[in-house]
Design an enzyme around this catalytic site. Structure first.
Site, short mmCIF file in Angstrom:
data_model
loop_
_atom_site.label_atom_id
_atom_site.label_comp_id
_atom_site.label_asym_id
_atom_site.label_seq_id
_atom_site.Cartn_x
_atom_site.Cartn_y
_atom_site.Cartn_z
N ASP A 93 -11.15 2.73 4.51
CA ASP A 93 -11.52 1.31 4.40
C ASP A 93 -13.04 1.13 4.35
O ASP A 93 -13.52 0.05 4.01
CB ASP A 93 -10.97 0.52 5.61
CG ASP A 93 -9.64 -0.17 5.29
OD1 ASP A 93 -9.36 -0.41 4.11
OD2 ASP A 93 -8.91 -0.48 6.25
N GLN A 122 -4.41 -1.70 9.89
CA GLN A 122 -4.33 -3.01 9.22
C GLN A 122 -4.89 -4.12 10.11
O GLN A 122 -4.59 -4.21 11.29
CB GLN A 122 -2.86 -3.30 8.85
CG GLN A 122 -2.66 -4.56 8.05
CD GLN A 122 -3.32 -4.51 6.67
OE1 GLN A 122 -3.28 -3.51 5.97
NE2 GLN A 122 -3.93 -5.61 6.27
N LYS A 149 0.84 -1.21 0.00
CA LYS A 149 0.00 0.00 0.00
C LYS A 149 0.87 1.26 0.00
O LYS A 149 0.63 2.20 -0.75
CB LYS A 149 -0.93 -0.02 1.22
CG LYS A 149 -2.04 -1.07 1.12
CD LYS A 149 -2.76 -1.33 2.44
CE LYS A 149 -3.75 -2.48 2.29
NZ LYS A 149 -4.39 -2.89 3.55
#
Ligand code: NDP
Length: 287
Positions: A118, A95, A51
């Protein structure tokens, strides 16, 4: 049979992102993404690095915050509070999965929904249910829908079966498939579903998000179906330098010949997820 090339389609999404980053920069805004990782899960570190690398390629400012496994819940919450208030950061992701002593849900609820790239915060989940496009849609299902669109798959009126009901993949995937614009008729299957193979055989579009290597075998799949394999599983492979290879939830070799189209693993859904994380970050910065 068509192999849906996620790498290629993701590259197009990234090109669009790069252009939008350029426009934002000309207005004096550099999109910023903060990635918080707690602990030393090797797969998570691979995802985070990829990422961060993609941010660099697009001109997105990234900040990687690596916290040791023993970090307390309060310390993680404080990091999120600081990022919520940091004007250089437009997107924040924590994460998954964190170590077991960390309460992930409390962290997600603390995120500023406008920075929740997200799409896991209740405000964004609500907006997805309401089809309010001002929210953030989780990256993986957003990528799957984009793959279907780009491949010219007819979704309107199609029978779609989603195996899996997680907040990250299964549930948002089902919502997107049933949404106005996509118009599929959706069944959501999970570990308590009876006659799973028979349910799946009804599917014109079958989405597998289970987390079990090769779980979907040829008897789950109707001839001419479109199969989207979200699964990413490590299986031991001594012939590989790193000792494992990545496989999906679908037994690709036996399923692919029956399909109208199928995503490979790797190179299918995975690259789309990162592409839509970038796209959400650009959106969070006003692009
Ligand atoms: P979860 O473990 O959160 O959810 C798995 C789902 O599969 C659950 O709803 C579970 O049912 C269902 N399931 C488990 N066993 C069975 C079974 N025997 N029959 C029917 N259903 C079953 O996983 P995620 O949704 O987070 O991830 C799924 C997969 O997708 C993983 O391989 C993950 O690595 C991958 N993934 C890939 C991404 C990408 O970028 N390509 C991004 C995110 C995830 P129940 O709810 O009843 O327990």
């Amino acid at each position: 049979m068509t192999i849906l090339n996620g790498k290629e389609i993701a590259a197009e999404v990234l090109t669009e992102c790069r252009e939008k980053v350029g426009t934002l920069q000309s207005r004096g805004v550099t999109p910023g993404l903060a990635v918080v990782i707690v602990g030393d899960d090797p797969a998570s570190h691979v995802y985070v690095n990829s990422k961060v690398k993609t941010c660099g390629e697009l001109g997105i400012h990234s900040r990687k915050i690596e916290l040791p496994t023993e970090t307390t819940q309060e310390e993680v919450l404080q990091v999120v509070r600081d990022l919520n208030g940091d004007p250089a950061i437009h997107g924040i992701l924590v994460q998954s999965p964190p170590p077991p002593h960390i309460n992930e849900e409390e962290i997600i609820r603390l995120l500023d929904p406008r920075k929740d790239v997200d799409g896991f915060h209740p405000v964004n989940v609500g907006k997805l249910v309401m089809e309010d496009e001002s929210g953030f849609v989780p990256c993986t299902p957003q990528g799957c829908i984009h793959l279907l669109e780009k491949a010219g798959i007819e979704t309107s009126g199609a029978n779609a079966v989603v195996i899996g009901r997680s907040m990250i993949v299964g549930k948002p995937m089902a919502l997107l498939l049933m949404g106005k614009g996509v118009n599929a008729t959706v069944t959501v299957a999970h570990s308590r579903t009876r006659e799973l193979a028979a349910v799946c055989r009804q599917a014109d579009i079958l989405v597998a998000a289970i987390g079990k290597p090769g779980f979907v075998t040829a008897d789950f799949v109707k001839d001419g179906a479109v199969v989207i394999d979200v699964g990413i599983n490590r299986v031991e492979d001594s012939s590989k330098k790193r000792g494992f290879r990545l496989v999906g939830d679908v037994a690709y070799d036996e399923v692919a010949p029956k399909c109208h189209a199928i995503t490979p693993v790797p190179g299918g859904v995975g690259p789309m997820t990162i592409a839509f994380l970038m796209s959400n970050t650009v959106k969070a910065a006003g692009g």
